[in-house]
Write a protein that holds these residues in place. Structure first.
Motif, PDB file in Angstrom:
ATOM      1  N   THR A 283       0.855  -1.185   0.000  1.00  0.00           N
ATOM      2  CA  THR A 283       0.000   0.000   0.000  1.00  0.00           C
ATOM      3  C   THR A 283       0.893   1.237   0.000  1.00  0.00           C
ATOM      4  O   THR A 283       2.114   1.140  -0.115  1.00  0.00           O
ATOM      5  CB  THR A 283      -0.933   0.023   1.213  1.00  0.00           C
ATOM      6  OG1 THR A 283      -0.176   0.317   2.402  1.00  0.00           O
ATOM      7  CG2 THR A 283      -1.651  -1.304   1.385  1.00  0.00           C
ATOM      8  N   THR A 284       0.273   2.381   0.162  1.00  0.00           N
ATOM      9  CA  THR A 284       1.057   3.622   0.202  1.00  0.00           C
ATOM     10  C   THR A 284       1.851   3.759   1.487  1.00  0.00           C
ATOM     11  O   THR A 284       2.824   4.509   1.539  1.00  0.00           O
ATOM     12  CB  THR A 284       0.126   4.830   0.062  1.00  0.00           C
ATOM     13  OG1 THR A 284      -0.859   4.784   1.127  1.00  0.00           O
ATOM     14  CG2 THR A 284      -0.597   4.809  -1.267  1.00  0.00           C
ATOM     15  N   ALA A 328       4.847   6.988   1.140  1.00  0.00           N
ATOM     16  CA  ALA A 328       4.355   6.588  -0.176  1.00  0.00           C
ATOM     17  C   ALA A 328       5.398   6.860  -1.254  1.00  0.00           C
ATOM     18  O   ALA A 328       6.121   7.851  -1.222  1.00  0.00           O
ATOM     19  CB  ALA A 328       3.063   7.333  -0.494  1.00  0.00           C
ATOM     20  N   LYS A 357       3.488   1.998  -2.790  1.00  0.00           N
ATOM     21  CA  LYS A 357       2.638   2.627  -3.801  1.00  0.00           C
ATOM     22  C   LYS A 357       2.639   4.144  -3.615  1.00  0.00           C
ATOM     23  O   LYS A 357       2.542   4.633  -2.484  1.00  0.00           O
ATOM     24  CB  LYS A 357       1.208   2.111  -3.687  1.00  0.00           C
ATOM     25  CG  LYS A 357       0.990   0.730  -4.262  1.00  0.00           C
ATOM     26  CD  LYS A 357      -0.482   0.375  -4.254  1.00  0.00           C
ATOM     27  CE  LYS A 357      -0.721  -0.981  -4.934  1.00  0.00           C
ATOM     28  NZ  LYS A 357      -2.154  -1.322  -4.973  1.00  0.00           N
ATOM     29  N   GLU A 359       0.959   7.808  -3.505  1.00  0.00           N
ATOM     30  CA  GLU A 359      -0.379   8.254  -3.154  1.00  0.00           C
ATOM     31  C   GLU A 359      -1.131   8.645  -4.426  1.00  0.00           C
ATOM     32  O   GLU A 359      -0.549   8.848  -5.493  1.00  0.00           O
ATOM     33  CB  GLU A 359      -0.307   9.453  -2.203  1.00  0.00           C
ATOM     34  CG  GLU A 359       0.019   9.081  -0.766  1.00  0.00           C
ATOM     35  CD  GLU A 359      -1.179   8.482  -0.044  1.00  0.00           C
ATOM     36  OE1 GLU A 359      -2.240   8.307  -0.677  1.00  0.00           O
ATOM     37  OE2 GLU A 359      -1.042   8.176   1.154  1.00  0.00           O
ATOM     38  N   ARG A 385       7.043  10.211  -5.927  1.00  0.00           N
ATOM     39  CA  ARG A 385       6.633   9.563  -7.177  1.00  0.00           C
ATOM     40  C   ARG A 385       7.745   9.827  -8.176  1.00  0.00           C
ATOM     41  O   ARG A 385       8.576  10.732  -8.002  1.00  0.00           O
ATOM     42  CB  ARG A 385       5.301  10.088  -7.677  1.00  0.00           C
ATOM     43  CG  ARG A 385       5.209  11.600  -7.831  1.00  0.00           C
ATOM     44  CD  ARG A 385       5.762  12.137  -9.100  1.00  0.00           C
ATOM     45  NE  ARG A 385       5.904  13.582  -9.123  1.00  0.00           N
ATOM     46  CZ  ARG A 385       6.512  14.226 -10.101  1.00  0.00           C
ATOM     47  NH1 ARG A 385       7.049  13.571 -11.113  1.00  0.00           N
ATOM     48  NH2 ARG A 385       6.616  15.549 -10.073  1.00  0.00           N
ATOM     49  N   THR A 424      -2.228   8.277 -13.069  1.00  0.00           N
ATOM     50  CA  THR A 424      -1.692   7.457 -11.986  1.00  0.00           C
ATOM     51  C   THR A 424      -0.255   7.873 -11.693  1.00  0.00           C
ATOM     52  O   THR A 424       0.549   8.027 -12.617  1.00  0.00           O
ATOM     53  CB  THR A 424      -1.696   5.963 -12.380  1.00  0.00           C
ATOM     54  OG1 THR A 424      -2.998   5.604 -12.862  1.00  0.00           O
ATOM     55  CG2 THR A 424      -1.332   5.089 -11.190  1.00  0.00           C
ATOM     56  N   GLY A 434       0.236   3.961  -7.830  1.00  0.00           N
ATOM     57  CA  GLY A 434      -0.769   4.316  -6.855  1.00  0.00           C
ATOM     58  C   GLY A 434      -2.161   4.107  -7.418  1.00  0.00           C
ATOM     59  O   GLY A 434      -2.346   3.608  -8.547  1.00  0.00           O
ATOM     60  N   LYS A 435      -3.144   4.499  -6.667  1.00  0.00           N
ATOM     61  CA  LYS A 435      -4.514   4.410  -7.158  1.00  0.00           C
ATOM     62  C   LYS A 435      -4.731   5.423  -8.279  1.00  0.00           C
ATOM     63  O   LYS A 435      -4.139   6.498  -8.287  1.00  0.00           O
ATOM     64  CB  LYS A 435      -5.509   4.667  -6.027  1.00  0.00           C
ATOM     65  CG  LYS A 435      -5.575   3.528  -5.022  1.00  0.00           C
ATOM     66  CD  LYS A 435      -6.646   3.786  -3.980  1.00  0.00           C
ATOM     67  CE  LYS A 435      -6.744   2.628  -2.992  1.00  0.00           C
ATOM     68  NZ  LYS A 435      -7.770   2.879  -1.956  1.00  0.00           N
TER      69      LYS A 435
END
Length: 558
Positions: A283-284, A328, A357, A359, A385, A424, A434-435
């Motif tokens: 997950t994040t 994240a 991941k 965010e 990111r 994304t 991420g989501k």
């Protein structure tokens, strides 16, 4: 000679001997001149035939060349008198040899041996204790029946001899000898040079003094084991991973029995490596790990993780762990290690490097829509990111691209088509995403083509056009005379606008509308007057005014 004659000789000899002993009882010299053998209980004298040998209490007659006085007391001094036919031969003192018994060695140390023995039968004056290692010899006289011989060298074989000395301080009894090794010294600096899952390498410094070999023993596994070596190092193999072993090393003397003190060290073998480290969920802010326990033994597991700037760790007894409170979009290296029961010895680590991941991006916005493009913008996500992946579907095929910016203009779209755009955030491994945030919308339909007025009356205008390029759902027709706005829709490419006022200027707009009933293209428009009737000579006349021409068409009603 007749028996009577022999008896007469013995009687005379005994009488003479008795008178001699009475006269010389105070003086007795050592028997130095006669030939004979003295043991602990017998004195044997070489004589001529027909002599008597006497000690005073014991008398024997000999008709041969030797005479033996039996059953004497060891370590005692006897006056030996030899009388022959031709007179006195000897009158001297001889001491039987004392004999010690049960010589034993005990309390053996690295530098001493304790000797004791049973006091001999008969008499003794003192004992001579001698010892040698075949290079250096020493001795000591003592009066007791035990002695602690000291200042010996460790691990050396000594020969200890004890001799009883008779009361004349000269005659020595038969010696008793015992051979013993002193204990070797303890080995020095026992060190563990290497530990693996199945072996332990030991080394040490040889002890002071002598030794023959070393005995290496270890316990802790299925059974107790031991071996020997002549070297000062040994690699113990075939051990079980993660098990506590006690290793003992002892120097052994040349008799293969006498041992020095043991030096021991207790430690755990390394646990084996965990098996099949798996990432179950990312997950994040968390990563869930699981694994199969290692072969052999272990006490617990140490989980370590780092993002390159901050190192963290924890422990667990389970074969799964969820690492939380991560950042994240950051690369983390996770290590899982089995730890032995001493809480120190660890096996080799199994590790995984991965990104959390990113965010979700924030506030995805459509800043502009045209018939062939859509401009998107957003706020970057919390955490880290690497770039953004933009995907869109709805046209001929699915398309995607990437950007490091927080805005992107998607071009080469088809007019009037519904597209779904997805944005994304992607981590540094170019895989962990991420989501997705998505938005669905229609591109603007293209402008209709060739808007034409096909008929004008006093109350209606007929319009037609060619449908636009791309897609559309329907058309919106709007008209206004400057005071009142009206509109309607149609799916056809022609429409007759009615209920107009004669002779009034109207502006007509035709717009293609997309499937969301909202998004529309640019309008095509026409401005014109409806027809206005008037009377001329009793006849109704209609004018058709072209707003952009300088002429009027007159129509006469027949």
């Amino acid at each position: 000679m007749s028996l009577l004659s022999c008896f007469g000789v013995l009687l005379r000899t005994s009488l003479v001997l008795y008178l001699f002993l009475k006269g010389s009882q105070a003086q007795c010299t050592s028997c130095m001149s006669f030939k004979g053998v003295v043991t602990s209980t017998e004195i044997t004298v070489q004589v001529v035939a027909n002599c008597s040998v006497s000690t005073g209490n014991t008398s024997v007659y000999s008709n041969s060349t030797t005479a033996t006085l039996p059953r004497l007391c060891p370590g005692s001094t006897y006056r030996v008198i030899v009388l022959c036919k031709d007179g006195l031969k000897f009158n001297c003192c001889s001491t039987t040899k004392p004999v010690i018994m049960n010589l034993t060695a005990s309390a053996i140390t690295t530098s001493s041996v304790y000797l004791n023995w049973t006091q001999p039968l008969g008499n003794s004056s003192f004992y001579r204790v001698e010892w040698t290692d075949c290079n250096i010899s020493d001795s000591q006289n003592i009066t007791g029946t035990s002695v602690n011989v000291t200042a010996l060298t460790a691990g050396v074989q000594y020969h200890f001899t004890v001799i009883a000395v008779a009361g004349d301080n000269t005659i020595e009894g038969q010696s008793e000898t015992v051979s013993k090794y002193t204990e070797p010294e303890v080995i020095r600096n026992l060190t563990v040079s290497e530990i693996t899952t199945s072996s332990v390498s030991l080394s040490w410094i040889e002890p002071l003094g002598n030794r023959s070999f070393y005995r290496v023993e270890w316990t802790g596994g299925v059974r107790d084991m031991n071996t020997t070596t002549n070297e000062t190092a040994f690699n113990v193999t075939e051990l079980t991973a993660g098990v506590k072993y006690t290793f003992r090393v002892t120097a052994v003397a040349g008799d293969d029995m006498t041992e020095g003190k043991t030096i021991s060290v207790s430690l755990f073998t390394k646990p084996a490596i965990i098996r099949n480290l798996t990432v179950n969920e990312i997950t994040t802010s968390s990563v869930s790990l699981s694994w199969i326990e290692p072969l052999g033994n272990r006490s617990f597991y140490r989980i370590e993780w780092t993002n390159g700037g901050r190192d963290m760790n924890t422990t667990t007894n389970e074969t799964a762990f969820n690492v939380t409170e991560l950042t994240a979009g950051v690369k983390y290296t996770f290590k899982v290690t089995a730890v032995a029961g001493d809480n120190i010895t660890t096996g080799n680590a199994q590790e995984k490097a991965l990104f959390t991941k990113p965010e979700v991006i924030r506030n995805l916005t459509v800043s502009e829509i045209t018939s062939s493009s859509v401009s998107l913008s957003w706020i970057e996500p919390l955490g880290n990111r690497s770039f953004y992946r933009i995907e869109w579907t709805g046209g001929v095929g699915d398309m995607n691209t990437t950007t490091k910016e927080t805005a992107f203009n998607v071009t080469e779209l088809t007019a009037g088509v519904k597209y779904t755009f997805r944005v994304t955030a992607v981590a540094g491994d170019e895989m962990t995403e991420g989501k997705t945030i998505s938005v669905s919308l229609f591109t603007k339909p293209a402008i209709i083509r060739n808007l034409t007025v096909t008929e004008i009356t006093t109350s209606s205008v007929s319009l037609s056009w060619i449908e636009p390029l791309g897609n559309r759902s329907f058309y919106r027709i709007e008209w206004t005379n400057g005071g009142r706005d009206m509109n309607t829709t149609t799916n056809e490419t022609a429409f007759n606008v009615t209920e107009l006022t004669a002779g009034v200027k109207y502006t007509f707009k035709v717009t293609a509308v997309a499937g969301d009933n909202i998004t529309k293209g640019n309008a095509q428009e026409k401005a014109l007057f409806t027809s206005k009737p008037f009377h001329w000579n009793g006849v109704n006349v209609f004018s058709e005014v072209e707003p952009c021409n300088d002429y009027v068409n007159i129509c006469i009603e027949q």
